[in-house]
Design an enzyme around this catalytic site. Structure first.
Site, PDB file in Angstrom:
ATOM      1  CB  VAL A  64      -0.949   0.009   1.228  1.00 21.46           C
ATOM      2  CG1 VAL A  64      -1.841   1.255   1.197  1.00 21.46           C
ATOM      3  CG2 VAL A  64      -1.808  -1.248   1.259  1.00 21.46           C
ATOM      4  CB  ILE A 126      -3.421  -3.538  -5.447  1.00 24.95           C
ATOM      5  CG1 ILE A 126      -3.347  -5.074  -5.289  1.00 24.95           C
ATOM      6  CG2 ILE A 126      -4.793  -3.008  -5.006  1.00 24.95           C
ATOM      7  CD1 ILE A 126      -4.358  -5.860  -6.081  1.00 24.95           C
ATOM      8  CE  LYS A 137     -15.997   7.943 -12.554  1.00 24.76           C
ATOM      9  NZ  LYS A 137     -16.757   7.136 -11.596  1.00 24.76           N
ATOM     10  CG  HIS A 272      -7.944 -23.365 -51.175  1.00 19.01           C
ATOM     11  ND1 HIS A 272      -8.136 -22.014 -51.054  1.00 19.01           N
ATOM     12  CD2 HIS A 272      -7.398 -23.561 -52.395  1.00 19.01           C
ATOM     13  CE1 HIS A 272      -7.742 -21.419 -52.162  1.00 19.01           C
ATOM     14  NE2 HIS A 272      -7.283 -22.325 -52.986  1.00 19.01           N
ATOM     15  CG  PHE A 460     -24.924 -41.292 -39.831  1.00 20.96           C
ATOM     16  CD1 PHE A 460     -25.771 -41.022 -40.910  1.00 20.96           C
ATOM     17  CD2 PHE A 460     -25.204 -40.669 -38.625  1.00 20.96           C
ATOM     18  CE1 PHE A 460     -26.841 -40.164 -40.804  1.00 20.96           C
ATOM     19  CE2 PHE A 460     -26.279 -39.797 -38.504  1.00 20.96           C
ATOM     20  CZ  PHE A 460     -27.089 -39.545 -39.597  1.00 20.96           C
TER      21      PHE A 460
END
Lengths: 511, 511
Positions: A64, A126, A137, A272, A460
């Site tokens: 911090v 942080i 912002k 391709h 199938f």
């Protein structure tokens, strides 16, 4: 007017000194922390420590440092609002108009082989993202710089006495969020233990790695973005030749995956996005010759991949016809010298990188289809014999080859293999019997013997017409997943024609 | 032992009261701010205001509330380190062991039609992501909860007196970063004005929208993730029928885009990601009949899209044969009633949503190929006539149709159109002349007249054999981009056979 501050807190110090000097020269005060503050001070700049301003110490070994209302408030206050101005004045909040910040190197640490979990976690920044996000912002009032390229832009502005316009600050804000979203995306993908298709929302961090001249077509712009997680990046490096095209990279992707399916010497040729040649051999040279001869016309201009080092004799063969790319695990010096004689052909070497385990994404309007990779492959020993005689061990090798080819060919796909060599392929058709017709016609046009051959289908057979069509050509075996409502009718056709039919139970659609 | 705190700061208050009560009942003190604090207090809980604890007021209309070292430090301190313990005790830092936090609703605001830029920006949360990220980083000691589903998990744990294990806290941390990376990804895509292929790194936010039973094959897991930007989400809603499959969604994507190319009544039928039927008509019913009759065998089990509302007469026709999905802009009540009689067929209605402008991504090993969309389409008026007589206006309509079909078919692609109807298609071949042969064979098998028809190629013809092969069938025109080194030879072939050949200059590879 308020005293203006610049907050500088960078892990990567490249270029920040020059920028700090230009700012300081314009009476902008420098606020900083820890290592950045020391670095700037040592270089003769007057620096105010954040902890001196906040009167709150750096704590927890730097965990911090800047997370303080005087700092975040100094970034976030709305300069035009009287109430904010009053709060600012009353509380002694500095006007932080520039935020120069980059983050702890989570990406390089997480990608460093052998990095420990604790060290990786400690490299989650942080304070940095908070400053970047706050500044972005409030971009109307704050310039946020997180890339050293942008420092130069700012230095230029300062030197020319120009203000950074609102539009420019918005671009910088967008870059800040590009960075934080990428950064948190990396952290998420590192921490995440859930299958991705079970996560309700997240983000995919990507970084631009290769600029491309154009896309699938010349009127489309394109580039390659590496995945910013699980050691993303192309699984090969280029050793020679002009730059890879978009279509090269698309084809290389199939070639790389297909060749990874084999332990015996094997060669594949892609055109391709479909295999037009595939073979195994006693030697890699033999495998290549058989792959090339499967459909020589289609092989022209294709992408070649082999799973053994390339020696001079193979290089000479490969030089004999035009091909766009060659991919191999390695090259002898002599081979590379020969290969370099062709200026236009790209030579690529496989890179040691982990198998892709993440689901794949397919871009459709409005979003992405996500699916786990097609790792399914039938256990050849446990396939069910539905008609005719059991096939020999050699024919079982051909079954394996036919199934690899059909798995990577576009649906509906039919492949025909004889003696370790793909001799016919019918792919991308809207009706299965068309794929059968094409595969047989191709093998005939290239004068391959169908006698004793194996035909594989990616799904199938809906009707017996497919089997009836094959009857005159002398195929030994037909391999298919089974699962049609008309299986009985299809098996009966195989029985009548004396063809051994096996069911795999595993479909391989690929579109 | 330290007094334990839970920090609760939520925009969406769903479920937080129950959780707060369970925490408070276990002597865990509740720290909170603003609206959350009021809400909890009104419901009888004892709440400590963050501003009382920090002795720092909420400022700037709530822009700075929790960004304080006592709070972030209380989340981040390493409980096992003596120095951290000493700092904590000396500075009076609370032990915040639970962080319950969700963010300002940026996503719902940005997606609300008519939302103003200022309101969107104000909804970028700064304090919330900081708390979430700090708690997730310190997951060994802190439980982070950001989704109300996880509140229930926590309540359960508390009621049963169970500790949250380290593994569980790690899962919660991963969810927190999933959320912040998604959130910042949304913000980036909102702010960004650059072409995406010019941005060095960013992230793609995605949200899980449709769970799928399986992927392209039953052994693959799959789901649909909507793009969390530019109003992502599927461009249609389902009105009837069993759930869409992965392959349905893949085919719908082509059908939806193709049908969007037409203003005249048009119908398309997709099978295995290629068009097998395409036609225009005076009415939508006529267009559908022509699309179906182009290749009735392939149309069986396909995906149908039309660009006009479906009335009862068309619904009856569509009910006559098996098809997997029907997509239209709208349905009359009577038509919908008829269509609902078929339980297995999905009925889908187009949704009003913006045209996709973002580049597309293709997933390859190690990353994504990004390219701008193939918006190119030749100006029919300015195509160059290279051989033969100019074609009529009606034939130019057929040229337009043949070019749309060839643009969306997999390469190498050849399409043949006559009188507003796709009558032959050869797609996905590794050699071009094979595609020509297939397209002609298909049109003959379905008894369509080739006399006066138009043949289009998605790329140039490498040799004249392609043209020579077409000669006996009476085609009027051949349309191709041109650009081969052998163009002269190819044009000469067309001239000799009396075929009008036009060059478009625009290639349409699609793989």
């Amino acid at each position: 007017m308020n005293q203006s501050y610049a907050l500088i807190s960078v892990y990567d110090k490249t270029g920040c000194l020059e920028l700090a000097r230009e700012l300081a020269a314009r009476q902008i005060r420098i606020l900083s922390t820890g290592g950045t503050a020391r670095y700037l001070a040592e270089n003769g700049l007057e620096v105010i420590q954040v902890s001196d301003l906040t009167q709150f110490p750096e704590i927890f070994h730097g965990r911090v440092k800047t997370l303080h209302p005087l700092i975040e408030g100094g970034i976030l206050f709305r300069r035009e609002i009287p109430e904010d101005q009053a709060d600012q004045a009353r509380l002694g909040i500095p006007s932080i108009d520039y935020v120069i910040c980059n983050l702890y190197p989570f990406e390089s640490v997480v990608n460093r082989p052998g990095a420990e979990h604790d060290e990786i976690i400690e490299n989650i920044d942080i304070g940095g993202p908070t400053m970047l996000r706050a500044a972005a912002k409030n971009y109307r009032h704050v310039v946020v710089l997180t890339r050293s390229e942008d420092y130069l832009f700012m230095i230029d502005k300062l030197k020319n006495g120009q203000a950074v316009t609102t539009e420019e600050r918005l671009v910088l804000a967008s870059k800040a969020f590009a960075h934080t979203s990428y950064y948190d995306g990396l952290i998420f993908h590192y921490l995440n233990r859930e299958p991705l298709d079970k996560v309700p929302h997240f983000s995919l961090p990507v970084r631009r790695e290769v600029e491309l001249r154009y896309g699938e077509n010349p009127h489309q712009q394109a580039c390659f973005f590496a995945k910013g997680y699980r050691s993303g990046g192309l699984p090969y490096v280029q050793c020679h030749g002009k730059e890879l095209s978009y279509n090269n990279m698309l084809d290389m992707n199939v070639a790389y995956q297909m060749i990874g399916e084999f332990s015996r010497p094997a060669a594949v040729i892609i055109k391709h996005n479909n295999p037009c040649g595939l073979a195994v051999g006693e030697t890699i040279r033999q495998a290549f010759e058989k792959a090339r001869d499967g459909d020589p016309l289609s092989a022209y201009g294709g992408i070649i991949a082999v799973n053994r080092p390339v020696e001079a004799d193979l290089a000479e063969l490969i030089n004999e016809f035009f091909n766009e790319c060659l991919l191999a695990p390695d090259y002898s010096d002599q081979a590379m010298e020969l290969l370099k004689k062709k200026k236009n052909r790209r030579v690529l070497k496989m890179r040691d990188c982990p198998t892709e385990t993440y689901p794949t994404l397919t871009d459709i309007c409005g979003g992405f289809l996500m699916q786990t990779r097609d790792r399914g492959f039938p256990e050849l020993d446990s396939m069910q014999l539905m008609s005719g005689q059991p096939l020999s061990a050699g024919q079982f090798d051909d079954i394996g080859l036919a199934l690899v080819a059909v798995k990577y060919a576009k649906s509906n796909a039919i492949t025909i293999v004889n003696q370790g060599m793909l001799i016919g392929i019918g792919a991308g058709q809207t009706s299965r019997v068309d794929s059968v017709k094409i595969a047989i016609r191709k093998s005939q046009e290239n004068q391959h013997s169908l006698s004793g051959a194996i035909l594989a289908s990616d799904a199938f057979f809906p009707f017996r017409d497919n089997i009836d069509y094959c009857a005159p050509y002398g195929l030994s075996g037909i391999i298919q997943p089974g699962g049609s409502t008309r299986d009985e009718e299809v098996i009966e056709a195989a029985r009548q024609h004396g063809i051994s039919m096996y069911f795999t139970q595993i479909r391989h659609f690929k579109h």
